[in-house]
Write a protein that holds these residues in place. Sequence first.
Motif, PDB file in Angstrom:
ATOM      1  N   VAL A 125      -2.540  12.198  -3.386  1.00 53.48           N
ATOM      2  CA  VAL A 125      -1.970  11.413  -4.483  1.00 53.48           C
ATOM      3  C   VAL A 125      -2.708  10.079  -4.598  1.00 53.48           C
ATOM      4  O   VAL A 125      -3.150   9.679  -5.678  1.00 53.48           O
ATOM      5  CB  VAL A 125      -0.453  11.163  -4.258  1.00 53.48           C
ATOM      6  N   THR A 126      -2.865   9.389  -3.465  1.00 51.36           N
ATOM      7  CA  THR A 126      -3.325   7.994  -3.480  1.00 51.36           C
ATOM      8  C   THR A 126      -4.751   7.816  -4.018  1.00 51.36           C
ATOM      9  O   THR A 126      -5.643   8.600  -3.717  1.00 51.36           O
ATOM     10  CB  THR A 126      -3.229   7.399  -2.063  1.00 51.36           C
ATOM     11  N   GLU A 127      -4.895   6.750  -4.812  1.00 50.40           N
ATOM     12  CA  GLU A 127      -6.220   6.341  -5.316  1.00 50.40           C
ATOM     13  C   GLU A 127      -6.317   4.831  -5.215  1.00 50.40           C
ATOM     14  O   GLU A 127      -5.306   4.154  -4.944  1.00 50.40           O
ATOM     15  CB  GLU A 127      -6.367   6.771  -6.781  1.00 50.40           C
ATOM     16  N   GLY A 131      -1.118   3.661  -5.450  1.00 50.13           N
ATOM     17  CA  GLY A 131      -0.519   3.946  -4.144  1.00 50.13           C
ATOM     18  C   GLY A 131       0.991   3.919  -4.307  1.00 50.13           C
ATOM     19  O   GLY A 131       1.611   4.928  -4.618  1.00 50.13           O
ATOM     20  N   SER A 132       1.557   2.700  -4.188  1.00 48.01           N
ATOM     21  CA  SER A 132       3.010   2.562  -4.428  1.00 48.01           C
ATOM     22  C   SER A 132       3.356   2.972  -5.853  1.00 48.01           C
ATOM     23  O   SER A 132       4.451   3.466  -6.118  1.00 48.01           O
ATOM     24  CB  SER A 132       3.436   1.106  -4.221  1.00 48.01           C
ATOM     25  N   ASP A 133       2.427   2.732  -6.763  1.00 50.03           N
ATOM     26  CA  ASP A 133       2.651   3.117  -8.162  1.00 50.03           C
ATOM     27  C   ASP A 133       1.741   4.298  -8.510  1.00 50.03           C
ATOM     28  O   ASP A 133       0.617   4.115  -8.996  1.00 50.03           O
ATOM     29  CB  ASP A 133       2.334   1.921  -9.080  1.00 50.03           C
ATOM     30  N   SER A 365       7.664  -0.049   3.301  1.00 49.99           N
ATOM     31  CA  SER A 365       9.069  -0.455   3.489  1.00 49.99           C
ATOM     32  C   SER A 365       9.626  -1.086   2.211  1.00 49.99           C
ATOM     33  O   SER A 365      10.804  -0.903   1.886  1.00 49.99           O
ATOM     34  CB  SER A 365       9.173  -1.448   4.654  1.00 49.99           C
ATOM     35  N   ASP A 366       8.782  -1.829   1.486  1.00 48.25           N
ATOM     36  CA  ASP A 366       9.244  -2.412   0.210  1.00 48.25           C
ATOM     37  C   ASP A 366       9.699  -1.313  -0.739  1.00 48.25           C
ATOM     38  O   ASP A 366      10.733  -1.435  -1.408  1.00 48.25           O
ATOM     39  CB  ASP A 366       8.113  -3.207  -0.468  1.00 48.25           C
ATOM     40  N   ILE A 367       8.908  -0.257  -0.803  1.00 49.31           N
ATOM     41  CA  ILE A 367       9.251   0.851  -1.714  1.00 49.31           C
ATOM     42  C   ILE A 367      10.523   1.562  -1.234  1.00 49.31           C
ATOM     43  O   ILE A 367      11.365   1.946  -2.056  1.00 49.31           O
ATOM     44  CB  ILE A 367       8.056   1.835  -1.852  1.00 49.31           C
TER      45      ILE A 367
HETATM   46  C1  LIG Z   1      -2.268   6.409   7.800  1.00 50.00           C
HETATM   47  C2  LIG Z   1      -2.087   6.663   6.352  1.00 50.00           C
HETATM   48  C3  LIG Z   1      -2.071   7.974   5.897  1.00 50.00           C
HETATM   49  C4  LIG Z   1      -1.941   8.247   4.533  1.00 50.00           C
HETATM   50  N1  LIG Z   1      -1.994   9.555   4.120  1.00 50.00           N
HETATM   51  C5  LIG Z   1      -1.942   9.825   2.788  1.00 50.00           C
HETATM   52  C6  LIG Z   1      -2.069  11.177   2.335  1.00 50.00           C
HETATM   53  O1  LIG Z   1      -2.205  12.122   3.115  1.00 50.00           O
HETATM   54  N2  LIG Z   1      -2.057  11.399   0.997  1.00 50.00           N
HETATM   55  C7  LIG Z   1      -1.919  10.401   0.098  1.00 50.00           C
HETATM   56  O2  LIG Z   1      -1.910  10.666  -1.097  1.00 50.00           O
HETATM   57  N3  LIG Z   1      -1.799   9.097   0.505  1.00 50.00           N
HETATM   58  C8  LIG Z   1      -1.811   8.802   1.830  1.00 50.00           C
HETATM   59  N4  LIG Z   1      -1.696   7.489   2.264  1.00 50.00           N
HETATM   60  C9  LIG Z   1      -1.562   6.414   1.292  1.00 50.00           C
HETATM   61  C10 LIG Z   1      -0.156   5.818   1.225  1.00 50.00           C
HETATM   62  O3  LIG Z   1       0.691   6.685   0.526  1.00 50.00           O
HETATM   63  C11 LIG Z   1      -0.292   4.438   0.545  1.00 50.00           C
HETATM   64  O4  LIG Z   1      -0.931   3.584   1.469  1.00 50.00           O
HETATM   65  C12 LIG Z   1       1.049   3.852   0.140  1.00 50.00           C
HETATM   66  O5  LIG Z   1       1.641   4.592  -0.898  1.00 50.00           O
HETATM   67  C13 LIG Z   1       0.896   2.381  -0.314  1.00 50.00           C
HETATM   68  O6  LIG Z   1      -0.085   2.284  -1.307  1.00 50.00           O
HETATM   69  P1  LIG Z   1      -1.265   1.198  -1.174  1.00 50.00           P
HETATM   70  O7  LIG Z   1      -1.841   1.330   0.186  1.00 50.00           O
HETATM   71  O8  LIG Z   1      -2.160   1.396  -2.331  1.00 50.00           O
HETATM   72  O9  LIG Z   1      -0.525  -0.203  -1.235  1.00 50.00           O
HETATM   73  P2  LIG Z   1      -0.073  -0.937  -2.614  1.00 50.00           P
HETATM   74  O10 LIG Z   1       0.658   0.036  -3.446  1.00 50.00           O
HETATM   75  O11 LIG Z   1      -1.246  -1.599  -3.195  1.00 50.00           O
HETATM   76  O12 LIG Z   1       0.929  -2.024  -2.060  1.00 50.00           O
HETATM   77  C14 LIG Z   1       0.523  -3.369  -1.734  1.00 50.00           C
HETATM   78  C15 LIG Z   1       1.758  -4.179  -1.366  1.00 50.00           C
HETATM   79  O13 LIG Z   1       2.624  -4.300  -2.504  1.00 50.00           O
HETATM   80  C16 LIG Z   1       3.943  -3.937  -2.129  1.00 50.00           C
HETATM   81  N5  LIG Z   1       4.641  -3.356  -3.276  1.00 50.00           N
HETATM   82  C17 LIG Z   1       4.198  -2.400  -4.106  1.00 50.00           C
HETATM   83  N6  LIG Z   1       5.128  -2.111  -5.049  1.00 50.00           N
HETATM   84  C18 LIG Z   1       6.199  -2.902  -4.789  1.00 50.00           C
HETATM   85  C19 LIG Z   1       7.475  -3.074  -5.397  1.00 50.00           C
HETATM   86  N7  LIG Z   1       7.846  -2.342  -6.453  1.00 50.00           N
HETATM   87  N8  LIG Z   1       8.328  -3.985  -4.873  1.00 50.00           N
HETATM   88  C20 LIG Z   1       7.966  -4.735  -3.800  1.00 50.00           C
HETATM   89  N9  LIG Z   1       6.761  -4.616  -3.177  1.00 50.00           N
HETATM   90  C21 LIG Z   1       5.895  -3.707  -3.662  1.00 50.00           C
HETATM   91  C22 LIG Z   1       3.738  -2.918  -1.028  1.00 50.00           C
HETATM   92  O14 LIG Z   1       4.927  -2.775  -0.230  1.00 50.00           O
HETATM   93  C23 LIG Z   1       2.584  -3.520  -0.254  1.00 50.00           C
HETATM   94  O15 LIG Z   1       3.075  -4.492   0.625  1.00 50.00           O
HETATM   95  C24 LIG Z   1      -1.793   7.179   3.609  1.00 50.00           C
HETATM   96  C25 LIG Z   1      -1.772   5.859   4.088  1.00 50.00           C
HETATM   97  C26 LIG Z   1      -1.921   5.603   5.423  1.00 50.00           C
HETATM   98  C27 LIG Z   1      -1.900   4.183   5.900  1.00 50.00           C
END
Ligand SMILES: Cc1cc2nc3c(=O)[nH]c(=O)nc-3n(C[C@H](O)[C@H](O)[C@H](O)COP(=O)(O)OP(=O)(O)OC[C@H]3O[C@@H](n4cnc5c(N)ncnc54)[C@H](O)[C@@H]3O)c2cc1C
Length: 379
Positions: A125-127, A131-133, A365-367
Amino acid sequence: MIDFTFTEEQEIFRKKVAEFTEKKIKPKVREMEEKKVALPEVVEALKDEKLTGIFIPKEYNGLGLGYTERLIALEEIAKVSPGVAMMLQIFGLGIEPILKFGNDEQKQKYLPGLAVGEKLATVAVTEATGGSDPTGIKTTYKKEGDFYILNGRKIMLTNAPIANTFVVLAKDSENPKAFSTLIIEDTFEGFRRGKEWHEIGLHGCSVGEILLENCKVPASNLLGQEGKGMRVAMSAIGEVGRGGMVGVALGIMDTLLKITVNFSKKRILYGKPISNLQTIQNKIAEMRLDLEIGRLLGYRATSIQDKGQRSDLEFAMAKYFTTEAAQKAAKMAVDIQGGYGVTEEAVVTRFLRDSFVLGPSAGTSDIMKVIIARATIGK
Ligand SMILES: Cc1cc2nc3c(=O)[nH]c(=O)nc-3n(C[C@H](O)[C@H](O)[C@H](O)COP(=O)(O)OP(=O)(O)OC[C@H]3O[C@@H](n4cnc5c(N)ncnc54)[C@H](O)[C@@H]3O)c2cc1C
């Protein structure tokens, strides 16, 4: 009546996984720490033990057990190697969308191989922009005859360097509000693996990227309905993905507590073990309490999931609580060991690094708090 004690069969299964972990995983921990990646012999051992198919029904070669047994297994493995537990948890996350949303043909084609580990899965999923969105992803699909053509780059994917079955979320090239989930094999034209990622912990589990360059995916590999793929991916992540993280966190907390109790009984200060000091006892009490609460939350969620009921809110609570508690436990365990705790070779330092990697995985954790608050407010 609410009863969270394991059944006799579950207890037998737990002991079997614990023995397997002691014999096959523990001797490899040092090598995994050095090399950081998934070791082929560890993957083979998981396959031989049939742990790749825990919750896949027997008709598809799986063990036919439930999500509670999956949590039991992940917790046991994570007590020794959180990295190996993470690898196994994401194999399961890749299996779930096929099990839940796949049609008969897709299940027959993929599940038997995934159950015995001939095929290894992950969810992509992640790009960089999502990530969170996840609506921010840029990977697109376009239907051309009997194929979907996909273009994009997926990052941070657990198991990407070793998996051959990817459950990928993409966006309609002509309608940015429509998302679909497709099964992509690493042999498909236009599929390429990108660079490997190296986290500070959870070593023994490989993470990486994939690139889709006019990747040709048979239309029969669409999971669920076209345009309804966000639900397919999010339902798997919300329950199986977060449930897996709970297992990894519980294993970490259990081991940290055991190490801390042992250390504090042996470390003599002022002529007595430091376990006599009230401040040390307070930390041990907090670690024990958090572990018990975490188990209650986690196994409550899997007991709901095993009844076939929706459990995403319960998993959001369990994921938030246990991954935060694992970090807290790791800090306390390191602190209690004084100067010994901050040496590179200290096991508590390894678990501290592992505990920090749990945070973002399967949602931060935020999500989790956003999900819990929305459900509570009624949005
Ligand atoms: C070890 C590991 C394994 C993973 N494996 C996979 C996998 O197999 N497949 C896959 O698709 N992905 C995978 N991921 C990705 C993971 O799902 C994302 O890291 C996660 O969803 C967060 O996205 P981001 O890293 O882009 O952070 P961002 O989305 O950029 O978040 C940045 C900050 O903003 C905060 N934030 C974002 N939105 C909100 C909100 N609405 N309210 C308050 N705060 C907010 C977040 O909590 C964070 O502190 C993996 C990540 C890790 C670390």
